[in-house]
Design a protein around this motif. Structure first.
Motif, mmCIF file in Angstrom:
data_model
loop_
_atom_site.group_PDB
_atom_site.id
_atom_site.type_symbol
_atom_site.label_atom_id
_atom_site.label_comp_id
_atom_site.label_asym_id
_atom_site.label_seq_id
_atom_site.Cartn_x
_atom_site.Cartn_y
_atom_site.Cartn_z
ATOM 1 N N UNK A 2 0.843 -1.200 0.000
ATOM 2 C CA UNK A 2 0.000 0.000 0.000
ATOM 3 C C UNK A 2 0.871 1.241 0.000
ATOM 4 N N UNK A 3 0.580 2.185 -0.875
ATOM 5 C CA UNK A 3 1.362 3.416 -0.987
ATOM 6 C C UNK A 3 0.536 4.571 -0.467
ATOM 7 N N UNK A 4 1.163 5.422 0.350
ATOM 8 C CA UNK A 4 0.435 6.543 0.964
ATOM 9 C C UNK A 4 0.415 7.743 0.041
ATOM 10 N N UNK A 5 -0.739 8.365 -0.076
ATOM 11 C CA UNK A 5 -0.884 9.616 -0.817
ATOM 12 C C UNK A 5 -0.616 10.764 0.142
ATOM 13 N N UNK A 6 -0.573 12.015 -0.342
ATOM 14 C CA UNK A 6 -0.365 13.158 0.550
ATOM 15 C C UNK A 6 -1.394 13.165 1.677
ATOM 16 N N UNK A 7 -1.029 13.642 2.869
ATOM 17 C CA UNK A 7 -1.950 13.658 4.015
ATOM 18 C C UNK A 7 -3.242 14.392 3.693
ATOM 19 N N UNK A 8 -4.352 13.796 4.146
ATOM 20 C CA UNK A 8 -5.664 14.409 4.026
ATOM 21 C C UNK A 8 -6.065 14.661 2.567
ATOM 22 N N UNK A 9 -5.540 13.854 1.664
ATOM 23 C CA UNK A 9 -5.928 14.003 0.263
ATOM 24 C C UNK A 9 -7.395 13.646 0.093
ATOM 25 N N UNK A 10 -8.091 14.407 -0.764
ATOM 26 C CA UNK A 10 -9.528 14.196 -0.985
ATOM 27 C C UNK A 10 -9.760 13.957 -2.480
ATOM 28 N N UNK A 11 -10.452 12.870 -2.760
ATOM 29 C CA UNK A 11 -10.652 12.456 -4.141
ATOM 30 C C UNK A 11 -12.143 12.264 -4.398
ATOM 31 N N UNK A 12 -12.596 12.751 -5.549
ATOM 32 C CA UNK A 12 -13.996 12.597 -5.944
ATOM 33 C C UNK A 12 -14.068 11.744 -7.196
ATOM 34 N N UNK A 13 -14.840 10.659 -7.124
ATOM 35 C CA UNK A 13 -15.117 9.824 -8.292
ATOM 36 C C UNK A 13 -16.506 10.205 -8.792
ATOM 37 N N UNK A 39 -17.964 9.511 -3.737
ATOM 38 C CA UNK A 39 -18.607 9.245 -5.023
ATOM 39 C C UNK A 39 -19.702 10.288 -5.267
ATOM 40 N N UNK A 40 -19.948 10.618 -6.523
ATOM 41 C CA UNK A 40 -20.975 11.601 -6.809
ATOM 42 C C UNK A 40 -21.522 11.503 -8.215
ATOM 43 N N UNK A 41 -22.789 11.849 -8.357
ATOM 44 C CA UNK A 41 -23.418 11.940 -9.672
ATOM 45 C C UNK A 41 -22.912 13.204 -10.370
ATOM 46 N N UNK A 42 -22.840 13.221 -11.695
ATOM 47 C CA UNK A 42 -22.413 14.426 -12.410
ATOM 48 C C UNK A 42 -23.239 15.659 -12.045
ATOM 49 N N UNK A 47 -21.433 21.101 -7.097
ATOM 50 C CA UNK A 47 -21.649 21.503 -5.696
ATOM 51 C C UNK A 47 -20.621 20.859 -4.776
ATOM 52 N N UNK A 48 -20.359 19.567 -4.979
ATOM 53 C CA UNK A 48 -19.388 18.867 -4.144
ATOM 54 C C UNK A 48 -17.998 19.485 -4.274
ATOM 55 N N UNK A 49 -17.624 19.784 -5.505
ATOM 56 C CA UNK A 49 -16.293 20.354 -5.741
ATOM 57 C C UNK A 49 -16.169 21.748 -5.129
ATOM 58 N N UNK A 50 -17.247 22.528 -5.171
ATOM 59 C CA UNK A 50 -17.214 23.875 -4.605
ATOM 60 C C UNK A 50 -17.192 23.840 -3.082
ATOM 61 N N UNK A 51 -17.925 22.915 -2.478
ATOM 62 C CA UNK A 51 -18.053 22.869 -1.021
ATOM 63 C C UNK A 51 -16.860 22.220 -0.334
ATOM 64 N N UNK A 52 -16.284 21.199 -0.958
ATOM 65 C CA UNK A 52 -15.286 20.402 -0.256
ATOM 66 C C UNK A 52 -13.861 20.562 -0.780
ATOM 67 N N UNK A 53 -13.687 21.234 -1.897
ATOM 68 C CA UNK A 53 -12.351 21.509 -2.434
ATOM 69 C C UNK A 53 -11.504 20.234 -2.540
ATOM 70 N N UNK A 54 -11.933 19.336 -3.419
ATOM 71 C CA UNK A 54 -11.210 18.091 -3.619
ATOM 72 C C UNK A 54 -9.856 18.357 -4.281
ATOM 73 N N UNK A 55 -8.886 17.493 -3.955
ATOM 74 C CA UNK A 55 -7.574 17.598 -4.593
ATOM 75 C C UNK A 55 -7.598 17.036 -6.001
ATOM 76 N N UNK A 56 -8.405 15.987 -6.194
ATOM 77 C CA UNK A 56 -8.439 15.330 -7.501
ATOM 78 C C UNK A 56 -9.858 14.857 -7.806
ATOM 79 N N UNK A 75 -15.675 23.111 -14.002
ATOM 80 C CA UNK A 75 -14.389 23.150 -13.301
ATOM 81 C C UNK A 75 -13.556 24.361 -13.718
ATOM 82 N N UNK A 76 -13.706 24.784 -14.968
ATOM 83 C CA UNK A 76 -12.933 25.938 -15.439
ATOM 84 C C UNK A 76 -13.309 27.212 -14.697
#
Length: 274
Positions: A2-13, A39-42, A47-56, A75-76
């Motif tokens: 298992x490889x660790x990502x940066x601390x507290x990284x947040x990812x949205x699928x 996970x999120x619907x398109x 809204x999710x990206x604006x509220x939670x500021x995902x890294x990826x 996103x732009x």
């Protein structure tokens, strides 16, 4: 392993069928520790990206090219500091659209037939790039703020140094012109030059301490200050200058105000500015 990502990284699928999203999210969570996977619907992605500021944001192009383009357009509009690194996962049959998608707003892509190792590596690299970009943007903002403070500093320097210099030059001018005719003025104006010279030295030393300017700090040296004596010193500093301009400068201290606890030089600068 298992490889660790940066601390507290947040990812949205986001995008694609629910089962497919869950499969991708599960694979990533198993391979990357320290990552919060959502996970999120398109439709709710913006809204999710604006509220939670995902890294990826991992965008599944299987949900349809039009839907993906709409999301990339959203996103732009995000400020660069909060725009996530965007990776598009694309079905092999739709690979021809990847070039256009990358031109829109995506940063990377992979085909859904890739191995779990490649998937995790690409996502981990994306998280590292997102972290580096946000660090660079934060540092750029700090440098802009520092530049503004230094501009203010230069403005203060030009103003603060000019006053004691004027007092010194005026006192020296009096001594040159009238020193031999008025011996009693030599000590008086010589003392003005001496005191203002010392104050100018302290002022320059304080203003040129760039480490304090960068930190936005100001040092205060609080001591007991006799107001009457300070007012007299300010009046003496201006004596030659007001004499040349033929104006009167009168100072006085209100009854009952004898001493205060203050930074003498800074309080004197306030009186001089007034």
């Amino acid at each position: 392993m298992t490889r660790a990502a940066p601390p507290q990284a947040k990812l949205l699928v986001v995008g694609g069928a629910t089962a497919r999203r869950t499969e991708i999210a599960t694979r990533l969570a198993a391979y990357l520790s320290g990552v919060s996977v959502t996970e999120g619907e398109p439709a709710e992605a913006a809204r999710l990206l604006a509220d939670q500021h995902f890294n990826l944001a991992l965008v599944d192009a299987a949900s349809g090219e039009a839907e993906v383009r709409h999301l990339l357009g959203e996103l732009r509009t995000h400020p660069p500091k909060y725009r996530p690194y965007v990776v598009v996962v694309c079905p092999a049959a739709a690979a021809a659209t990847l070039v256009d998608l990358l031109a829109d707003a995506a940063d990377d892509f992979f085909l859904d037939a890739c191995s779990e190792g490649e998937l995790a590596v690409r996502v981990r690299v994306g998280l590292e790039r997102a972290r580096a970009l946000r660090h660079a943007l934060t540092r750029a903002a700090e440098l802009e703020e520092l530049s503004a403070r230094q501009s203010d500093f230069l403005s203060v320097v030009s103003h603060e140094i000019r006053t004691p210099l004027a007092a010194i030059l005026s006192a020296a001018n009096i001594l040159v012109r009238y020193g031999s005719q008025r011996p009693e003025s030599v000590e008086r104006f010589g003392r003005v030059i001496q005191e203002e010279g010392r104050r100018l030295t302290r002022l320059i030393n304080s203003l040129l301490d760039l480490s304090k300017i960068e930190a936005g700090q100001v040092e205060w040296e609080a001591t007991e200050v006799a107001l009457g004596e300070l007012a007299k010193q300010v009046q003496e500093a201006f004596a030659a200058l007001v004499g040349e301009r033929r104006v009167a400068l009168v100072s006085g201290v209100e009854n009952g105000l004898t001493t205060v606890v203050a930074d003498r030089d800074k309080l004197m600068q306030v009186l001089i500015n007034l």
